[in-house]
Scaffold this active site. Structure first.
Site, short mmCIF file in Angstrom:
data_model
loop_
_atom_site.label_atom_id
_atom_site.label_comp_id
_atom_site.label_asym_id
_atom_site.label_seq_id
_atom_site.Cartn_x
_atom_site.Cartn_y
_atom_site.Cartn_z
N HIS A 94 0.85 -1.19 0.00
CA HIS A 94 0.00 0.00 0.00
C HIS A 94 0.89 1.24 0.00
CE1 HIS A 94 -3.15 -2.81 0.90
NE2 HIS A 94 -2.63 -3.11 2.06
N GLU A 111 -1.64 -0.14 8.31
CA GLU A 111 -2.61 -1.06 8.90
C GLU A 111 -1.98 -1.91 9.98
OE1 GLU A 111 -3.83 -3.18 5.41
OE2 GLU A 111 -2.07 -4.47 5.39
N HIS A 169 3.57 -7.31 1.85
CA HIS A 169 2.96 -8.24 2.79
C HIS A 169 1.93 -9.13 2.10
CE1 HIS A 169 0.32 -4.68 2.69
NE2 HIS A 169 -0.67 -5.54 2.85
N ARG A 189 -1.02 -4.94 -6.27
CA ARG A 189 -0.63 -6.35 -6.30
C ARG A 189 0.69 -6.51 -7.04
NH1 ARG A 189 -5.81 -7.59 -8.74
NH2 ARG A 189 -7.40 -7.80 -7.12
#
Length: 301
Positions: A94, A111, A169, A189
């Site tokens: 991200h 996150e 991740h 992605r």
């Protein structure tokens, strides 16, 4: 209202399973049931109040209920999800706020993951096991050897991972997590195991943007003291059994019941709570208590 129960929007991504329905009581006809957005004002998947209005509509009609610490944000700062990874998620990254605002016209995404359950031997990818160059990163994406240099971490129930923007991740198969993140839906992605989507075509990759934003290093260790995770956007705590606390004028409180059942009391109201439930307590609601055998993920700004 001092206690607001939220109903999630759900997602049927191809890697999902059925445990959110069977184990967490999430009501949805989707199959697979991959995610439940249990605290969300994001247009891609809002949370709903019992009367069918969205949480975003409630917030707009009740200025001040987010608390003074949220005044600095242009939008609701966080998004909380249940995620059931029956199969591997894509290896992804991200972007930061600066990059995402410039290129995607929404915020970036930091996150945290809290492991609610996992199968024996389950693991996830969390950064790299050593620093690599951008050229090597690009080459390994091309020749499908990226996982050879990723930091594969065995997981157990109760583990927590803090994932700043830029950290490569992936949640791997057999893991159920609660995720608290920035209010964003931007994902790049990098590798997706050659899978195809519902349209029969390979799912899109975003390699050029991932090369721009990925930190090609091992993850940094974080010490949040007594908290599971803490950053500009959220502070998250795990509470076991009965506890008492208060919602002050600075921030709303989100309560996510991750195990068991009990009773939540606030502002003269008392409601029965159970595993899978999500509650929003507006700022300045005062003292509240949770009684019973439940375990609770408590989030505030």
């Amino acid at each position: 209202m001092a206690i607001i129960k939220l109903t999630p929007s759900c997602k049927d991504y191809l890697w999902g399973g059925s445990r959110l329905r069977t184990d967490f009581g999430i009501k949805s006809d989707l199959d697979p049931l991959a995610e439940a957005w249990v605290l969300s004002c994001h247009p891609d998947g809002p949370s709903y109040l019992p009367d069918g209005t969205t949480l975003a509509e409630y917030l707009a009609a009740h200025p001040g209920c987010l608390g003074t610490d949220c005044d600095k944000f242009e939008q609701f700062p966080i998004l909380t999800k249940f995620i059931d990874a029956k199969n591997n998620l894509s290896i992804q990254v991200h972007p930061s706020n600066d990059y995402a605002l410039k290129n995607e016209h929404q915020y970036g995404k930091t996150e945290m993951w809290y492991v609610l359950d996992c199968e024996p031997g389950a693991y996830l990818y969390y950064g790299f096991d050593h620093e690599i160059s951008k050229a090597e990163f690009e080459e390994r994406i091309k020749n499908n050897t990226l996982t050879e240099v990723l930091n594969a971490v065995p997981v157990h129930k109760g583990d927590c991972f803090f994932i700043p923007s830029g950290t490569l991740h992936a949640i791997c198969e057999g893991i159920v997590i609660a995720e608290v993140q920035q209010n964003s839906n931007v994902t790049y992605r990098v590798y997706d195991y050659g899978r195809v989507g519902a349209d029969g075509k390979p799912r899109a990759l975003h390699v050029a943007k991932a090369l721009d934003v990925t930190l090609r290093t091992p993850p940094v260790k974080h010490d949040f003291g007594s908290h599971l995770a803490q950053c500009e956007y959220f502070t998250v705590d795990a509470r076991k059994g009965a506890f008492a606390d208060a919602v002050d004028k600075k921030s709303f409180v989100s309560l996510l019941i991750t195990e068991g059942e009990g009773t939540l009391t606030c502002g003269g109201e008392a409601v029965s709570v159970k595993k899978g439930d999500s509650y929003f307590l507006p700022a300045n609601s005062g003292s509240y208590t949770v009684q019973g055998s439940c375990q609770t993920l408590v989030t505030r700004v």
